[in-house]
Design an enzyme around this catalytic site. Sequence first.
Site, mmCIF file in Angstrom:
data_model
loop_
_atom_site.group_PDB
_atom_site.id
_atom_site.type_symbol
_atom_site.label_atom_id
_atom_site.label_comp_id
_atom_site.label_asym_id
_atom_site.label_seq_id
_atom_site.Cartn_x
_atom_site.Cartn_y
_atom_site.Cartn_z
ATOM 1 N N ASP A 117 0.876 -1.168 0.000
ATOM 2 C CA ASP A 117 0.000 0.000 0.000
ATOM 3 C C ASP A 117 0.912 1.215 0.000
ATOM 4 O O ASP A 117 1.625 1.465 0.984
ATOM 5 C CB ASP A 117 -0.894 -0.018 1.253
ATOM 6 C CG ASP A 117 -1.810 1.199 1.317
ATOM 7 O OD1 ASP A 117 -1.554 2.200 0.609
ATOM 8 O OD2 ASP A 117 -2.779 1.152 2.086
ATOM 9 N N TYR A 153 -5.979 15.753 -8.755
ATOM 10 C CA TYR A 153 -5.299 14.783 -9.622
ATOM 11 C C TYR A 153 -4.218 15.499 -10.450
ATOM 12 O O TYR A 153 -3.067 15.055 -10.519
ATOM 13 C CB TYR A 153 -6.321 14.093 -10.526
ATOM 14 C CG TYR A 153 -5.732 13.045 -11.434
ATOM 15 C CD1 TYR A 153 -5.455 11.758 -10.958
ATOM 16 C CD2 TYR A 153 -5.453 13.321 -12.768
ATOM 17 C CE1 TYR A 153 -4.905 10.787 -11.795
ATOM 18 C CE2 TYR A 153 -4.902 12.357 -13.604
ATOM 19 C CZ TYR A 153 -4.634 11.088 -13.110
ATOM 20 O OH TYR A 153 -4.089 10.136 -13.946
ATOM 21 N N LYS A 201 0.016 15.066 -10.287
ATOM 22 C CA LYS A 201 0.883 14.678 -11.408
ATOM 23 C C LYS A 201 1.889 15.784 -11.747
ATOM 24 O O LYS A 201 3.003 15.494 -12.194
ATOM 25 C CB LYS A 201 0.036 14.297 -12.628
ATOM 26 C CG LYS A 201 -0.917 13.105 -12.377
ATOM 27 C CD LYS A 201 -0.194 11.794 -12.072
ATOM 28 C CE LYS A 201 -1.156 10.598 -12.055
ATOM 29 N NZ LYS A 201 -0.502 9.325 -11.724
ATOM 30 N N ARG A 237 -8.612 2.854 -21.524
ATOM 31 C CA ARG A 237 -9.819 2.172 -21.001
ATOM 32 C C ARG A 237 -9.487 1.281 -19.800
ATOM 33 O O ARG A 237 -9.219 0.089 -19.940
ATOM 34 C CB ARG A 237 -10.448 1.308 -22.104
ATOM 35 C CG ARG A 237 -11.114 2.101 -23.206
ATOM 36 C CD ARG A 237 -11.870 1.211 -24.155
ATOM 37 N NE ARG A 237 -11.050 0.285 -24.902
ATOM 38 C CZ ARG A 237 -10.357 0.590 -26.013
ATOM 39 N NH1 ARG A 237 -10.386 1.816 -26.499
ATOM 40 N NH2 ARG A 237 -9.642 -0.337 -26.633
ATOM 41 N N THR A 238 -9.465 1.912 -18.618
ATOM 42 C CA THR A 238 -9.300 1.181 -17.344
ATOM 43 C C THR A 238 -10.432 1.631 -16.438
ATOM 44 O O THR A 238 -11.258 2.475 -16.835
ATOM 45 C CB THR A 238 -7.961 1.550 -16.673
ATOM 46 O OG1 THR A 238 -7.998 2.965 -16.399
ATOM 47 C CG2 THR A 238 -6.764 1.227 -17.553
HETATM 48 N N1 LIG Z 1 -6.447 5.341 -17.423
HETATM 49 C C1 LIG Z 1 -6.007 6.495 -17.918
HETATM 50 O O1 LIG Z 1 -6.580 7.056 -18.876
HETATM 51 C C2 LIG Z 1 -4.765 7.138 -17.336
HETATM 52 C C3 LIG Z 1 -4.271 8.283 -17.983
HETATM 53 C C4 LIG Z 1 -3.126 8.895 -17.493
HETATM 54 C C5 LIG Z 1 -2.490 8.359 -16.380
HETATM 55 N N2 LIG Z 1 -3.003 7.261 -15.753
HETATM 56 C C6 LIG Z 1 -2.290 6.752 -14.569
HETATM 57 O O2 LIG Z 1 -2.027 5.379 -14.736
HETATM 58 C C7 LIG Z 1 -1.901 4.763 -13.442
HETATM 59 C C8 LIG Z 1 -2.744 3.498 -13.407
HETATM 60 O O3 LIG Z 1 -4.084 3.856 -13.587
HETATM 61 P P1 LIG Z 1 -5.193 2.903 -14.246
HETATM 62 O O4 LIG Z 1 -5.795 3.656 -15.348
HETATM 63 O O5 LIG Z 1 -4.629 1.542 -14.485
HETATM 64 O O6 LIG Z 1 -6.261 2.903 -13.059
HETATM 65 P P2 LIG Z 1 -6.948 1.751 -12.212
HETATM 66 O O7 LIG Z 1 -7.425 0.650 -13.079
HETATM 67 O O8 LIG Z 1 -7.905 2.471 -11.337
HETATM 68 O O9 LIG Z 1 -5.753 1.167 -11.362
HETATM 69 C C9 LIG Z 1 -5.153 1.901 -10.339
HETATM 70 C C10 LIG Z 1 -4.240 0.969 -9.592
HETATM 71 O O10 LIG Z 1 -3.636 1.721 -8.535
HETATM 72 C C11 LIG Z 1 -3.740 0.960 -7.353
HETATM 73 N N3 LIG Z 1 -3.726 1.753 -6.137
HETATM 74 C C12 LIG Z 1 -4.521 2.784 -5.784
HETATM 75 N N4 LIG Z 1 -4.208 3.201 -4.555
HETATM 76 C C13 LIG Z 1 -3.182 2.404 -4.126
HETATM 77 C C14 LIG Z 1 -2.420 2.329 -2.935
HETATM 78 N N5 LIG Z 1 -2.651 3.154 -1.898
HETATM 79 N N6 LIG Z 1 -1.446 1.399 -2.854
HETATM 80 C C15 LIG Z 1 -1.187 0.556 -3.866
HETATM 81 N N7 LIG Z 1 -1.904 0.549 -5.017
HETATM 82 C C16 LIG Z 1 -2.879 1.478 -5.131
HETATM 83 C C17 LIG Z 1 -5.058 0.213 -7.494
HETATM 84 O O11 LIG Z 1 -5.039 -0.857 -6.599
HETATM 85 P P3 LIG Z 1 -6.365 -1.543 -5.975
HETATM 86 O O12 LIG Z 1 -6.746 -2.606 -6.969
HETATM 87 O O13 LIG Z 1 -5.884 -2.070 -4.663
HETATM 88 O O14 LIG Z 1 -7.389 -0.448 -5.825
HETATM 89 C C18 LIG Z 1 -5.001 -0.196 -8.960
HETATM 90 O O15 LIG Z 1 -4.255 -1.360 -9.128
HETATM 91 C C19 LIG Z 1 -2.327 5.826 -12.434
HETATM 92 O O16 LIG Z 1 -1.186 6.400 -11.852
HETATM 93 C C20 LIG Z 1 -3.066 6.837 -13.280
HETATM 94 O O17 LIG Z 1 -3.029 8.128 -12.724
HETATM 95 C C21 LIG Z 1 -4.121 6.636 -16.208
#
Ligand SMILES: NC(=O)c1ccc[n+]([C@@H]2O[C@H](COP(=O)([O-])OP(=O)(O)OC[C@H]3O[C@@H](n4cnc5c(N)ncnc54)[C@H](OP(=O)(O)O)[C@@H]3O)[C@@H](O)[C@H]2O)c1
Length: 239
Positions: free
Chosen positions: A41, A164, A168, A196-197
Site C-alpha cells: 500500500d 489529480y 501529477k 480504457r481502465t
Molecule cells: N487510465 C487512464 O486514462 C490514465 C491516464 C493517465 C495516467 N493514468 C495513470 O495510470 C496509473 C494506473 O491507472 P489505471 O488507469 O490503471 O487505473 P486503475 O485501473 O484504477 O488502477 C489503479 C491501480 O492503482 C492501485 N492503487 C490505488 N491506490 C493504491 C495504494 N494506496 N497502494 C497501492 N496501489 C494502489 C489500485 O489498486 P487496488 O486494486 O488495490 O485499488 C489499482 O491497481 C495511475 O497512476 C493513473 O493516474 C491513467
Amino acid sequence: MTTALVTGAQRGLGLATCELLRGRGFEVLATSRRDPHHPLDVTSDESVQHLAQQLSGRVLDVLVNNAGIALDGFDERVAARTLDTNFFGAVRVTDAFLPLLSPRARVVMVSSGMGELSVLAPPLRAKFLDPGLEREGLFALMHAFVDDVAHGRHAAAGWPSSAYSVSKVGLNAFTRVLARERPLLRVNAVCPGWVRTAMGGASAPRSVREGAASIVWAATLAEDGPTGGFFRDGHPIDW
Ligand SMILES: NC(=O)c1ccc[n+]([C@@H]2O[C@H](COP(=O)([O-])OP(=O)(O)OC[C@H]3O[C@@H](n4cnc5c(N)ncnc54)[C@H](OP(=O)(O)O)[C@@H]3O)[C@@H](O)[C@H]2O)c1
C-alpha cells in the site's frame, strides 16, 4: 535475469505493464494492496518498509510507480488523499527501494497529460520549473496546495481545482529532482494516454496494452537513454 517491481499491479495499466515486461523476459514483482506475496500500500510507511525489508538482498533493475487514484469531488480531504497516493506514495516507494536498485536502473513515474504545467498560474509554474528546486521545496509546494484548498484560497494562489492534476504536476517535478540527484539512473515520467481502465472509463480511445506499451518503453530504455524527461509513446511531451 532482470527484475522489475511494479506498484498497483492488480489491474489496469499496472497489470498490463507486468504482462508486457514478463513477455520481454523480466522477472516481475507485481505488488498490490491485496497481493499475498508482495503486498504494498503506497500510502503506508509500514507496508512500504515491510516489503523493502522482505526484498532486501534482491536487485531491482526497473521500478514502475504506477499506483494512482482519481477521486470524485474536490475538497481538503480529496486533495490530501490524492497527493498521499499519487505524489507522496511514489516518493515513499522510490526512497524505500532506492537501496535495492541497480546503479543504472530505470525508474518510471506513471504520470498524465493532466499534470502539464499549463494547469498552473505562471508564478506557480515558475516555482516548479526552477532548476534549483529540491525535494524539500517540492514537498512544501505540495503541502501548500492542500493547505490552500483547506482555506479556500487555492484558485487565488494559482492552483487548478483538480487534486489529480496537481499530484501529477508534483510527480513530474519529482522525476526531474530525482534525475538530478541520481544521474546514473534513468528516471522518466510517462503519460500512457487516455486508456480504457477503471480510472479512464469505457470511452477512452486507447487499449490498456497501448497505454502500458508507453510505460514499458521507459522501463526498457537503453543505458544511454534519456533521463529526467516526460514522454508519451516514446516521444517527449511538454511539462
Ligand atoms: N487510465 C487512464 O486514462 C490514465 C491516464 C493517465 C495516467 N493514468 C495513470 O495510470 C496509473 C494506473 O491507472 P489505471 O488507469 O490503471 O487505473 P486503475 O485501473 O484504477 O488502477 C489503479 C491501480 O492503482 C492501485 N492503487 C490505488 N491506490 C493504491 C495504494 N494506496 N497502494 C497501492 N496501489 C494502489 C489500485 O489498486 P487496488 O486494486 O488495490 O485499488 C489499482 O491497481 C495511475 O497512476 C493513473 O493516474 C491513467
